[in-house]
Design an enzyme around this catalytic site. Structure first.
Site, PDB file in Angstrom:
ATOM      1  N   GLU A 120     -33.004 -19.161  17.558  1.00 50.22           N
ATOM      2  CA  GLU A 120     -33.735 -17.959  17.975  1.00 50.22           C
ATOM      3  C   GLU A 120     -32.973 -16.677  17.671  1.00 50.22           C
ATOM      4  O   GLU A 120     -32.566 -15.967  18.593  1.00 50.22           O
ATOM      5  CB  GLU A 120     -33.974 -18.007  19.493  1.00 50.22           C
ATOM      6  CG  GLU A 120     -34.862 -19.118  19.948  1.00 50.22           C
ATOM      7  CD  GLU A 120     -34.895 -19.245  21.465  1.00 50.22           C
ATOM      8  OE1 GLU A 120     -35.877 -19.774  21.981  1.00 50.22           O
ATOM      9  OE2 GLU A 120     -33.929 -18.808  22.121  1.00 50.22           O
ATOM     10  N   PRO A 121     -32.743 -16.367  16.415  1.00 46.13           N
ATOM     11  CA  PRO A 121     -31.994 -15.148  16.112  1.00 46.13           C
ATOM     12  C   PRO A 121     -32.818 -13.885  16.352  1.00 46.13           C
ATOM     13  O   PRO A 121     -34.001 -13.832  16.026  1.00 46.13           O
ATOM     14  CB  PRO A 121     -31.699 -15.297  14.611  1.00 46.13           C
ATOM     15  CG  PRO A 121     -32.834 -16.132  14.097  1.00 46.13           C
ATOM     16  CD  PRO A 121     -33.186 -17.088  15.214  1.00 46.13           C
ATOM     17  N   GLY A 122     -32.207 -12.909  16.964  1.00 46.48           N
ATOM     18  CA  GLY A 122     -32.859 -11.606  17.144  1.00 46.48           C
ATOM     19  C   GLY A 122     -32.045 -10.538  16.428  1.00 46.48           C
ATOM     20  O   GLY A 122     -32.404 -10.032  15.366  1.00 46.48           O
ATOM     21  N   ARG A 155     -27.609   1.762  24.387  1.00 52.24           N
ATOM     22  CA  ARG A 155     -26.599   0.700  24.338  1.00 52.24           C
ATOM     23  C   ARG A 155     -25.175   1.189  24.618  1.00 52.24           C
ATOM     24  O   ARG A 155     -24.370   0.453  25.160  1.00 52.24           O
ATOM     25  CB  ARG A 155     -26.670  -0.061  23.008  1.00 52.24           C
ATOM     26  CG  ARG A 155     -28.008  -0.827  22.860  1.00 52.24           C
ATOM     27  CD  ARG A 155     -28.023  -1.798  21.685  1.00 52.24           C
ATOM     28  NE  ARG A 155     -27.187  -2.950  21.906  1.00 52.24           N
ATOM     29  CZ  ARG A 155     -26.010  -3.139  21.369  1.00 52.24           C
ATOM     30  NH1 ARG A 155     -25.526  -2.253  20.510  1.00 52.24           N
ATOM     31  NH2 ARG A 155     -25.300  -4.211  21.648  1.00 52.24           N
ATOM     32  N   TYR A 199     -23.591  -0.498  27.708  1.00 50.84           N
ATOM     33  CA  TYR A 199     -22.562  -1.509  27.416  1.00 50.84           C
ATOM     34  C   TYR A 199     -21.316  -0.942  26.741  1.00 50.84           C
ATOM     35  O   TYR A 199     -20.411  -1.690  26.407  1.00 50.84           O
ATOM     36  CB  TYR A 199     -23.092  -2.598  26.462  1.00 50.84           C
ATOM     37  CG  TYR A 199     -24.498  -3.080  26.666  1.00 50.84           C
ATOM     38  CD1 TYR A 199     -24.867  -3.766  27.812  1.00 50.84           C
ATOM     39  CD2 TYR A 199     -25.462  -2.893  25.669  1.00 50.84           C
ATOM     40  CE1 TYR A 199     -26.159  -4.244  27.966  1.00 50.84           C
ATOM     41  CE2 TYR A 199     -26.748  -3.374  25.820  1.00 50.84           C
ATOM     42  CZ  TYR A 199     -27.095  -4.051  26.980  1.00 50.84           C
ATOM     43  OH  TYR A 199     -28.366  -4.527  27.121  1.00 50.84           O
ATOM     44  N   CYS A 210     -30.538  15.098  30.680  1.00 49.96           N
ATOM     45  CA  CYS A 210     -29.869  15.786  31.773  1.00 49.96           C
ATOM     46  C   CYS A 210     -28.974  14.809  32.495  1.00 49.96           C
ATOM     47  O   CYS A 210     -29.262  14.427  33.639  1.00 49.96           O
ATOM     48  CB  CYS A 210     -30.922  16.307  32.727  1.00 49.96           C
ATOM     49  SG  CYS A 210     -30.877  18.069  32.816  1.00 49.96           S
ATOM     50  N   TYR A 265     -32.377  -3.955  19.578  1.00 50.27           N
ATOM     51  CA  TYR A 265     -32.164  -3.505  20.955  1.00 50.27           C
ATOM     52  C   TYR A 265     -32.007  -1.988  21.067  1.00 50.27           C
ATOM     53  O   TYR A 265     -31.248  -1.501  21.908  1.00 50.27           O
ATOM     54  CB  TYR A 265     -30.960  -4.244  21.577  1.00 50.27           C
ATOM     55  CG  TYR A 265     -31.099  -5.751  21.551  1.00 50.27           C
ATOM     56  CD1 TYR A 265     -32.107  -6.378  22.271  1.00 50.27           C
ATOM     57  CD2 TYR A 265     -30.248  -6.553  20.786  1.00 50.27           C
ATOM     58  CE1 TYR A 265     -32.257  -7.759  22.242  1.00 50.27           C
ATOM     59  CE2 TYR A 265     -30.393  -7.935  20.744  1.00 50.27           C
ATOM     60  CZ  TYR A 265     -31.401  -8.533  21.477  1.00 50.27           C
ATOM     61  OH  TYR A 265     -31.550  -9.901  21.443  1.00 50.27           O
TER      62      TYR A 265
HETATM   63  N1  LLP Z   1     -32.905 -16.468  22.828  1.00 47.33           N
HETATM   64  C1  LLP Z   1     -32.719 -16.151  24.118  1.00 47.33           C
HETATM   65  C2  LLP Z   1     -33.154 -17.080  25.154  1.00 47.33           C
HETATM   66  C3  LLP Z   1     -32.139 -14.909  24.448  1.00 47.33           C
HETATM   67  O1  LLP Z   1     -31.958 -14.608  25.724  1.00 47.33           O
HETATM   68  C4  LLP Z   1     -31.746 -14.024  23.428  1.00 47.33           C
HETATM   69  C5  LLP Z   1     -31.175 -12.725  23.741  1.00 47.33           C
HETATM   70  C6  LLP Z   1     -31.959 -14.403  22.088  1.00 47.33           C
HETATM   71  C7  LLP Z   1     -32.540 -15.645  21.821  1.00 47.33           C
HETATM   72  C8  LLP Z   1     -31.590 -13.536  20.923  1.00 47.33           C
HETATM   73  O2  LLP Z   1     -30.221 -13.347  20.843  1.00 47.33           O
HETATM   74  P1  LLP Z   1     -29.581 -12.525  19.605  1.00 47.33           P
HETATM   75  O3  LLP Z   1     -29.722 -13.372  18.380  1.00 47.33           O
HETATM   76  O4  LLP Z   1     -30.313 -11.249  19.516  1.00 47.33           O
HETATM   77  O5  LLP Z   1     -28.158 -12.342  20.012  1.00 47.33           O
HETATM   78  N2  LLP Z   1     -29.758  -6.022  25.132  1.00 47.33           N
HETATM   79  C9  LLP Z   1     -28.525  -6.661  24.706  1.00 47.33           C
HETATM   80  C10 LLP Z   1     -28.786  -8.038  24.138  1.00 47.33           C
HETATM   81  C11 LLP Z   1     -29.472  -8.946  25.114  1.00 47.33           C
HETATM   82  C12 LLP Z   1     -29.756 -10.290  24.531  1.00 47.33           C
HETATM   83  C13 LLP Z   1     -30.675 -11.039  25.412  1.00 47.33           C
HETATM   84  N3  LLP Z   1     -31.051 -12.314  24.934  1.00 47.33           N
HETATM   85  C14 LLP Z   1     -27.869  -5.775  23.662  1.00 47.33           C
HETATM   86  O6  LLP Z   1     -28.381  -4.699  23.382  1.00 47.33           O
HETATM   87  O7  LLP Z   1     -26.789  -6.089  23.152  1.00 47.33           O
END
Ligand code: LLP
Length: 431
Positions: free
Chosen positions: A290-292, A330, A334, A361, A390
């Site tokens: 599940e890459p995001g 971000r 973070y 503000c 994100y």
């Molecule tokens: N699958 C699940 C169940 C997840 O919770 C996530 C991300 C992903 C896949 C995708 O992960 P990735 O490949 O994007 O690392 N808002 C934070 C990141 C939160 C990620 C939440 N879950 C940021 O801006 O760094």
């Protein structure tokens, strides 16, 4: 430059996919998100092809659409052969609007409401990734009322700390997500799922974290999950068809971050998975990931216009831009590192240390601190790189600031994929 699609052209301007960012800023206004569509498609295909090559034809990457969600992106990832991970009815609605094939959609989240479940089942969702027992019961009931059996995966917490490479008990127990193996909860969930008439248990899911550069934690997680699959097989004679290993591969935000070779990582995890399947005596399940972030982050930049420069002698310099934490929270959230540059003076010496402040503000409204730029002046275009993930998806209207537009650029030309919000949009829901 951080990525090959970012170049400096003959005018000394930053270009993305060959498009002059100063021209884009002039034409579409700032703040502006720009996404390189060709790179986005390349990233999708890299995952699709690499997973097929190393895990087999029936494996599939699911795009974690929380990273960047709008109708157009669901069309693009579908065209590239990916499924999707959604986490809310809002994301599901967007996918439906885009005509996404819902049999390839996986619905996540630790608190799906009855309304979420109804909506998803009515629309023929492929799979729920079930987090807890209450949800399992609700899905069983609602599926039954619709006269169907619903396919699910169970979310299991393998207890991996991706930054220490260790399996840690607390990491597994102290999580709002899923069911831990070592408390026995995961086994109880399997029993519960197998006992329900309107549930088809297809397999298991785990996700260990995000922005991870090493491959080892993924191999560790796969070990634990395959061992669990073997245990479940001997306990319940249940054979898992699917193992979803989650997302989490890191991306390069600054020169300090390493390059990451997705294909090599997938190859490593795959050879590990095959070895362990043989050892544990289980058939290799269909593997999903599940890459995001690693699909969208490096496809995007954000363009802003500089408004003012405040020099505080012997202390700090602030450069204020026409965006900030509403379009990119971000750093405020973070302390995330980013690469920033002056897009219209990309070849000039960066000898001015400054912090980039947004227009809200609020003192914490910063995009980055202590970065080096040529001393900016009002009207310069400031680019923040690697903002595809994100940023827009976490954007807000704090201080009643409209969200920027998303512009797609690439060999198909340029097109606005998401319109800039208007002041009227801001009042649409006000009664
Ligand atoms: N699958 C699940 C169940 C997840 O919770 C996530 C991300 C992903 C896949 C995708 O992960 P990735 O490949 O994007 O690392 N808002 C934070 C990141 C939160 C990620 C939440 N879950 C940021 O801006 O760094």
């Amino acid at each position: 430059m951080l990525y090959p699609n970012l170049t400096i052209n003959e005018n000394g301007h930053l270009a993305i996919a060959g498009f002059d960012t100063v021209d884009l800023a002039k034409k579409y206004g700032t703040a502006l998100y720009v996404i390189d569509e060709d790179r986005l498609r390349q990233n999708c295909r890299l995952y699709v092809n690499s997973m097929k090559k190393h895990f087999g034809e029936d494996s599939m990457p699911l795009y974690a659409s929380k990273a960047l969600c709008f109708t157009g992106i669901y069309r693009i990832v579908a065209e590239c052969g990916m499924g999707t991970d959604i986490v809310s009815s809002g994301e599901l609605y967007t996918a439906i609007k885009a005509g996404f094939p819902l049999e390839k959609a996986f619905f996540h989240g630790n608190n799906k409401t009855d309304a979420d479940i109804e909506y998803a089942i009515e629309n023929g969702l492929g799979y729920f990734i079930v987090d807890n027992e209450e949800e399992l019961g609700a899905i069983n009931e609602i599926a039954g009322a619709h006269g169907i059996s619903q396919k699910i995966l169970l979310r299991i917490t393998p207890g991996i700390d991706p930054h220490t490479h260790k399996a840690v008990v607390t990491g597994s127990v102290d999580s709002k997500f899923g069911s831990a193996i070592e408390t026995g909860r995961a086994y109880e969930m399997v029993e519960a799922a197998l006992s329900k008439n309107h549930i088809i248990l297809e397999g298991f899911h785990c996700h260990i974290g995000s922005q991870i550069f090493e491959c080892e934690p993924f191999c560790d997680a796969a070990d634990i999950m395959l061992k669990f699959i073997a245990d479940v097989k001997s306990k319940y004679s249940y054979r898992a068809n699917i193992l979803n290993l989650g997302g989490g591969f890191g991306v390069r935000y600054t020169e300090a971050d390493p390059h990451i070779d997705i294909d090599a990582n997938i190859a490593d995890v795959a050879s590990h998975v095959k070895k362990r399947c043989a050892e544990f005596g289980v058939d290799m399940p269909k593997i999903l990931m599940e890459p995001g972030r690693s699909i969208v982050a490096d496809t995007g930049i954000t363009l802003y216009t500089v408004g003012s420069v405040k020099e505080i002698a012997d202390l700090k310099n602030y450069v204020s831009i026409d965006g900030g934490m509403p379009d990119n929270p971000r750093y405020a959230l973070y302390g995330s590192a980013y690469t920033v540059m002056l897009a219209n003076r990309a070849n000039e010496t960066a000898d001015f240390k400054c912090s980039i402040a947004g227009r809200c503000c609020e003192s914490g409204d910063l995009i980055q601190e202590n970065v080096m730029l040529p001393r900016p002046v009002r009207g310069d275009i400031l680019a923040v790189l690697v903002t595809g993930a994100y940023n827009y998806s976490m954007a807000s209207n704090y201080n009643r600031i409209p969200r920027p537009a998303i512009l797609l650029v690439g060999k198909n030309g340029e097109r606005i994929a998401v319109k800039r919000e208007t002041f009227e949009d801001l009042c649409l829901c006000d009664n």
